[in-house]
Design a protein around this motif. Structure first.
Motif, PDB file in Angstrom:
ATOM      1  N   LYS A   3      50.308  -1.617   6.950  1.00 21.82           N
ATOM      2  CA  LYS A   3      51.739  -1.886   6.875  1.00 21.82           C
ATOM      3  C   LYS A   3      51.979  -3.388   6.887  1.00 21.82           C
ATOM      4  CE  LYS A   3      56.164  -0.948   9.105  1.00 21.82           C
ATOM      5  NZ  LYS A   3      56.858  -0.292  10.226  1.00 21.82           N
ATOM      6  N   LEU A   4      52.844  -3.827   5.989  1.00 22.17           N
ATOM      7  CA  LEU A   4      53.211  -5.236   5.908  1.00 22.17           C
ATOM      8  C   LEU A   4      54.718  -5.358   5.935  1.00 22.17           C
ATOM      9  CD1 LEU A   4      50.901  -6.907   3.197  1.00 22.17           C
ATOM     10  CD2 LEU A   4      50.938  -7.381   5.634  1.00 22.17           C
ATOM     11  N   ASP A   5      55.250  -6.039   6.938  1.00 21.41           N
ATOM     12  CA  ASP A   5      56.659  -6.388   6.904  1.00 21.41           C
ATOM     13  C   ASP A   5      56.767  -7.853   6.472  1.00 21.41           C
ATOM     14  OD1 ASP A   5      55.998  -7.923   9.136  1.00 21.41           O
ATOM     15  OD2 ASP A   5      56.836  -6.471  10.544  1.00 21.41           O
ATOM     16  N   ARG A   6      57.975  -8.366   6.421  1.00 18.85           N
ATOM     17  CA  ARG A   6      58.162  -9.722   5.896  1.00 18.85           C
ATOM     18  C   ARG A   6      57.421 -10.774   6.729  1.00 18.85           C
ATOM     19  NH1 ARG A   6      60.816 -12.487   2.257  1.00 18.85           N
ATOM     20  NH2 ARG A   6      61.668 -14.546   2.722  1.00 18.85           N
ATOM     21  N   GLU A   7      57.468 -10.646   8.034  1.00 16.48           N
ATOM     22  CA  GLU A   7      56.804 -11.614   8.901  1.00 16.48           C
ATOM     23  C   GLU A   7      55.287 -11.498   8.805  1.00 16.48           C
ATOM     24  OE1 GLU A   7      55.981 -14.644  11.531  1.00 16.48           O
ATOM     25  OE2 GLU A   7      57.755 -14.174  10.327  1.00 16.48           O
ATOM     26  N   ALA A  25      58.241 -19.937   0.299  1.00 10.01           N
ATOM     27  CA  ALA A  25      58.799 -18.695  -0.263  1.00 10.01           C
ATOM     28  C   ALA A  25      57.646 -17.741  -0.497  1.00 10.01           C
ATOM     29  CB  ALA A  25      59.539 -18.973  -1.571  1.00 10.01           C
ATOM     30  N   TRP A  26      57.934 -16.449  -0.356  1.00 11.35           N
ATOM     31  CA  TRP A  26      56.856 -15.477  -0.499  1.00 11.35           C
ATOM     32  C   TRP A  26      57.436 -14.112  -0.822  1.00 11.35           C
ATOM     33  CZ3 TRP A  26      58.699 -17.622   3.922  1.00 11.35           C
ATOM     34  CH2 TRP A  26      59.188 -16.758   4.916  1.00 11.35           C
ATOM     35  N   GLY A  27      56.576 -13.240  -1.345  1.00  8.48           N
ATOM     36  CA  GLY A  27      57.011 -11.885  -1.670  1.00  8.48           C
ATOM     37  C   GLY A  27      55.846 -11.015  -2.105  1.00  8.48           C
ATOM     38  N   TRP A  28      56.150  -9.727  -2.235  1.00 11.66           N
ATOM     39  CA  TRP A  28      55.167  -8.709  -2.622  1.00 11.66           C
ATOM     40  C   TRP A  28      55.500  -8.288  -4.045  1.00 11.66           C
ATOM     41  CZ3 TRP A  28      53.802  -4.072   1.071  1.00 11.66           C
ATOM     42  CH2 TRP A  28      52.876  -3.237   0.440  1.00 11.66           C
ATOM     43  N   ALA A  29      54.625  -8.629  -4.980  1.00  7.27           N
ATOM     44  CA  ALA A  29      54.875  -8.344  -6.386  1.00  7.27           C
ATOM     45  C   ALA A  29      53.886  -7.320  -6.919  1.00  7.27           C
ATOM     46  CB  ALA A  29      54.769  -9.630  -7.205  1.00  7.27           C
ATOM     47  N   PRO A 117      61.882  -1.780   1.867  1.00  5.18           N
ATOM     48  CA  PRO A 117      62.570  -1.781   3.167  1.00  5.18           C
ATOM     49  C   PRO A 117      61.861  -2.620   4.223  1.00  5.18           C
ATOM     50  CG  PRO A 117      62.535   0.432   2.242  1.00  5.18           C
ATOM     51  CD  PRO A 117      61.662  -0.407   1.360  1.00  5.18           C
ATOM     52  N   SER A 118      60.524  -2.606   4.215  1.00  5.04           N
ATOM     53  CA  SER A 118      59.781  -3.326   5.250  1.00  5.04           C
ATOM     54  C   SER A 118      59.711  -4.828   4.984  1.00  5.04           C
ATOM     55  CB  SER A 118      58.358  -2.769   5.366  1.00  5.04           C
ATOM     56  OG  SER A 118      57.648  -2.963   4.161  1.00  5.04           O
ATOM     57  N   VAL A 119      59.947  -5.226   3.734  1.00 10.96           N
ATOM     58  CA  VAL A 119      59.883  -6.647   3.371  1.00 10.96           C
ATOM     59  C   VAL A 119      61.274  -7.077   2.938  1.00 10.96           C
ATOM     60  CG1 VAL A 119      58.722  -8.403   1.966  1.00 10.96           C
ATOM     61  CG2 VAL A 119      57.503  -6.310   2.616  1.00 10.96           C
ATOM     62  N   GLY A 120      62.080  -7.528   3.880  1.00 15.91           N
ATOM     63  CA  GLY A 120      63.467  -7.875   3.593  1.00 15.91           C
ATOM     64  C   GLY A 120      63.620  -8.893   2.488  1.00 15.91           C
TER      65      GLY A 120
END
Length: 213
Positions: A3-7, A25-29, A117-120
């Motif tokens: 599980k990966l959330d934003r933090e 800046a970061w994100g899940w692509a 949902p887990s990565v705001g």
């Protein structure tokens, strides 16, 4: 799957940076079928190409100096506009963002950021990463004309080549089979249309699957 959330995502990418380097800046692509965790510092992009279980498969660092151009916006950049005519794609366009990067000598790379949902705010990550790059590199082009690139690379004319091949093939088959020039003309028209549609659709599929082109 881990599980990966934003933090947790921020911490994971930050650990890959050098001492004193800050993740801005970061994100899940996703790129094609692959998960790519992307972060941007003041001078480079960090791409964590991940397996299905989110274990790191390959880590890539791209200095901003290697970029020829970037592009960011709403929707999936790997799908051409003519393919976005259904309601599902229209909805996806409204809730996703893309980041396209072009490195010297490479095909454009497409990265799509979807709501998670887990990565705001993951759906805005493409825009935020592009903003960091643009601020660090004021002279870097922030528009990529994909149609022009595909035309110059020869990919944009694939529909014509496939259309002509289809026209010649069906014209020969129907012309010889029916023994009449009208049949040959009809075969050429049908073959050209079939080949052109197939080439356009196939190119869209390969770009979506590979995440490049």
């Amino acid at each position: 799957m881990r599980k990966l959330d934003r933090e947790a995502l921020r911490q994971r990418l930050s650990r890959k940076l050098e001492a004193g380097e800050e993740l801005l800046a970061w994100g899940w692509a996703v790129s094609g079928f692959r998960n790519v965790l992307i972060g941007a510092s003041r001078c480079r992009l960090l791409l964590d190409h991940s397996k299905l279980n989110l274990e790191t498969d390959r880590l890539e660092m791209i200095e901003f100096s290697r970029l020829e151009a970037i592009n960011a916006g709403r929707g999936d950049s790997s799908i051409p506009g003519w393919a976005k005519i259904n309601l599902q794609n229209a909805i996806m366009d409204s809730v996703t963002t893309h980041l396209v990067i072009k490195l010297s000598g490479e095909e454009p790379r497409h990265y799509l950021f979807r709501p998670m949902p887990s990565v705001g705010d993951n759906c805005r990550a493409g825009l935020e990463i592009a903003r960091v790059i643009a601020e660090a590199c004021p002279g870097l082009p922030t528009e990529i004309d994909l149609k022009a690139w595909r035309r110059e690379s020869g990919k944009g004319s694939a529909w014509l080549r496939w259309g002509l091949c289809g026209a010649v093939l069906l014209a020969a088959v129907l012309g010889l089979g029916a023994g009449h020039p009208v049949a040959a003309v009809a075969g050429a028209a049908a073959g050209f249309a079939t080949g052109a549609v197939f080439a356009a659709g196939w190119n869209a599929i390969t770009v979506s699957v590979r995440g490049r082109g």
